[in-house]
Design an enzyme around this catalytic site. Structure first.
Site, short mmCIF file in Angstrom:
data_model
loop_
_atom_site.label_atom_id
_atom_site.label_comp_id
_atom_site.label_asym_id
_atom_site.label_seq_id
_atom_site.Cartn_x
_atom_site.Cartn_y
_atom_site.Cartn_z
N LYS A 1 28.56 -7.35 -6.27
CA LYS A 1 28.71 -6.72 -4.96
C LYS A 1 27.36 -6.58 -4.24
CE LYS A 1 33.22 -5.82 -5.35
NZ LYS A 1 34.22 -6.46 -4.50
N GLU B 1 34.45 0.78 2.13
CA GLU B 1 35.57 1.20 1.30
C GLU B 1 35.20 0.84 -0.13
OE1 GLU B 1 35.42 -1.75 2.71
OE2 GLU B 1 35.74 -2.96 0.91
N SER C 1 31.84 -10.85 -13.33
CA SER C 1 31.44 -10.27 -12.05
C SER C 1 30.78 -8.90 -12.18
CB SER C 1 32.65 -10.19 -11.12
OG SER C 1 33.67 -9.42 -11.72
#
Ligand SMILES: Cc1ncc(COP(=O)(O)O)c(C=O)c1O
Lengths: 403, 265
Positions: free
Chosen positions: A105, A127, A388
């Site tokens: 991210k 969010e 990830s």
């Protein structure tokens, strides 16, 4: 992998996939910009600001500098020897879990935060589901001196307590969302409501390849560093070859999109793995929500259904529009795995490789375990799996479920 | 006032033009369809108290343009089993003498297909549709289907809308032009936003359609003030909150009469 049952990229209409969409932000029939009128000018402005920045070497220089010296890029590709032996399949792992803040991210958020500053916006709203995007946003905001408000469903606030505390430590304000299913979908609604009211001073830092144009395109471009690095790293390990299969988990689809972008024009088969209870491509139909036409879990009337997954990051009833296109044209295939398989994969990877995965990429691992067992990925294949994020945030939840 | 230009004028626009051109200000209340067992009686009470048209919300699971009041009303309606069809069925039998426009989200009309949705609206006697998450640029296929079915699609203009866009929106809107009075979602506000008068005036300058200001118009005094610069107002959350609090058809009618008196006054 000549007898692969997963379709490869050979023969696919390559040039037009994962390129630059037109001004209408379409990926085939998907995408677009379905937002309240108040937000249309902001999306248009963002679109041109991103195009301008993305074509500006000084923007890349600054972003690449942060990705290297702050976020720890490039992340390595790890050869998973014991798992490979166990599966009879050669497994390489792209280690986004080693990036700063613990997931991919950060790649997206550093880009968007720099862009926000460039546009003169001093406040970020985001969010978050699992909290990883919220943590990354709070981190980038702290780094660049921006204000940050993170919307998070009450259910997720409870199951990702640690990340809530991290966000607050980083100086962000976390606003629990009590409407609807109180998970990621509702956090997106609330972030959009905030942005409608604050658009003149605020940048909405969307955490995945979703939302109105230009977000799905922009976030994919900001995440393509994952796939671009991985392709070169795989070629080094595989003597110039590309892996037979490239697999990543899908919430909105950003780590998968970033990974696929590096391989879309190779012969590698691309595989996305959804949570069984949030399989927008597996069980959804076309719809328009959160600014985009894509695939959504919904009833006959068009009411959006709640997703259900142990993984807060995959608990979303939709999927990014470009994945809907990749599925429609057959360039990528999408599968889903259930919570039990995921927990099993979580433990297996920890015990065989010493890597505790986040529950989200544990979905990709779970699919691989199954596909190697069934022969869907034949023995001797080479597989790149995008890890990830790391599992620290999920350890408490898994411990609780065990007791 | 000049005429409506070249487009077909439906029942919604005809009524609002007629009232405006007769010198009256326009009051359009918003009511969440299926909110409770007596919502059709509420609709009749609003009509009887002088509503010029009525917006009926078809509740959606993810209403991003709505604040807490209409969110609560939508959730309540959906929980009690309200569907698009139950609302349209009730409207078909309602027999009220004012034009009805539905306010809903695009997915609810896209799901069934544009042409089918538009003709179902028309068959239920619905004169207009407001889809706040369908901006002009994406509206083409819906507008074509709605035009064909004789349903007027009311477009929205926001304080952030630039001038050239505003002109295009004004030209393509049907029924009336919805001036969003503030940057934000629906809900009551103590003070009228400064942007409300400004967007109203900008809208009035680009179109001959009736211009109604909505979002954040919370009481009779605010309605009166906006009617100095616009043709009328849309009042939603202030009414819905009263209904959530149990005002019933009678209370709704009284509130509408209060608004009516303020703008007529
Ligand atoms: C580690 C990790 N992987 C994956 C995801 C899912 O997002 P995306 O599909 O956009 O990569 C999340 C979301 O929270 C996450 O935290």
């Amino acid at each position: 992998m000549s007898d692969a049952s997963v379709p490869t990229g050979a023969g696919a209409p390559r040039a037009r996939l994962m390129g630059v969409p037109g001004p209408d932000g379409r990926f085939g029939e998907f995408g677009g910009r379905f937002v309240p009128e108040s937000l249309v000018p902001a999306c248009v402005e963002l679109s041109s600001a991103f195009d301008e920045a993305w074509g500006d070497p000084s923007f890349h220089e600054e972003l690449d500098g942060l990705l290297t010296t702050y976020a720890g890029r490039p992340t390595p590709v790890t050869e998973c020897r014991r798992l490979s032996e166990q599966l009879g399949v050669r497994v390489l792992m792209k280690r986004e879990d080693l990036a700063h803040t613990g997931s991919h991210k950060i790649n997206n958020v550093l880009g968007q935060a720099l862009l926000a500053r460039r546009m003169g916006k001093q406040r970020l709203v985001a969010e978050t589901g699992a909290g990883q995007h919220g943590v990354a946003s709070a981190t980038a905001a702290a780094l660049l001196g921006l204000r940050c408000v993170v919307y998070m469903g009450e259910v997720d606030v409870a199951r990702q307590e640690l990340n809530v505390f991290r966000m607050r430590l980083l100086g962000a304000e976390v606003r629990p969302v009590s409407s609807g299913s109180r998970t990621l979908k509702d956090a997106v609604n609330e972030a959009l409501r905030d942005w409608v009211a604050t658009v003149e001073t605020t940048h909405y830092c969307i955490g995945s390849v979703m939302g109105p144009h230009p977000y799905p395109y922009m976030v994919r471009e900001l995440q393509r560093v994952v796939g671009d690095e991985a392709r070169e790293q795989c070629r080094e390990v595989l003597g110039g070859a590309d892996p037979d299969v490239v697999v990543a988990c899908i919430g909105g689809g950003s780590n998968a999109a970033g990974t696929f972008a590096g391989f879309v024009d190779t012969r590698s088969a691309l595989v996305g793995v959804e949570a069984a209870g949030g399989a927008a491509l597996g069980s959804g139909v076309p719809g328009v929500v959160h600014g985009m036409r894509s695939m959504f879990l919904q009833d006959e009337d068009g009411q959006i259904l709640e997703a259900h997954s142990i993984s807060a990051g995959l608990d979303y009833p939709g999927i990014g529009p470009e994945h809907a296109q990749l599925a429609a044209v057959g360039r990528a295939t999408y599968h889903s795995v259930g919570d039990d398989e995921v927990l099993d994969a979580f433990r297996t990877l920890a015990a065989t490789e010493g890597i505790i995965p986040a529950l989200e990429p544990a979905h990709a691992v779970a699919w691989l375990l199954r596909a190697a067992r069934t022969g869907e990925v034949p023995p001797g294949s080479t597989v790149l799996l995008t890890m990830s994020g790391r599992g620290d945030k999920d350890v408490a939840q898994v411990m609780e479920m065990q007791s | 006032m000049t005429g409506p230009g070249t487009h077909q004028v439906g029942a919604l626009e005809a009524r609002l033009r007629e009232r405006r051109d007769a010198g009256s200000k326009l009051v359009v209340p918003y009511l969440t369809g299926g909110l409770d067992g007596e919502w059709i009686d509420t609709l009749r009470a609003l009509a009887a108290a002088g509503a010029d048209a009525i917006e009926v919300g078809i509740p959606f699971s993810d209403p991003v343009m709505d604040g807490p009041t209409i969110q609560e009303a939508s959730e309540r309606a959906l929980r009690s089993g309200t569907t698009r069809h139950s609302i349209l069925d009730a409207l078909r039998g309602a027999d009220v003498d004012v034009p009805i426009a539905v306010m809903t989200y695009y997915n609810l009309v896209a799901r069934a297909g544009h042409r089918r949705s538009a003709s179902e609206l028309a068959a239920a006697g619905v004169a207009g549709a407001i889809l706040p998450d369908l901006p002009l640029d994406e509206a083409g296929p819906w507008l074509a289907a709605a035009d064909e079915a004789g349903v007027a699609t009311v477009l929205l203009a926001a304080p952030t809308t630039p001038d050239d866009r505003l002109a295009a929106i004004g030209a393509r809107s049907r029924g009336f032009l919805y001036a969003v009075g503030l940057l934000g979602v629906t809900g009551e506000r103590r003070e009228l936003a400064a942007s409300a008068r400004a967007i109203a005036a900008r809208c009035m300058a680009v179109t001959d359609l009736p211009v109604l200001v909505g979002v954040g118009v919370s009481n009779a005094a605010q309605a009166r003030e906006l009617c100095e610069v616009a043709d009328g107002v849309v009042v939603g959350s202030a009414l819905v909150r009263r209904l959530l609090d149990g005002a019933g058809p009678k209370g709704a009618g009284e509130f509408l009469a209060e608004l009516r008196a303020a703008v007529d006054g």
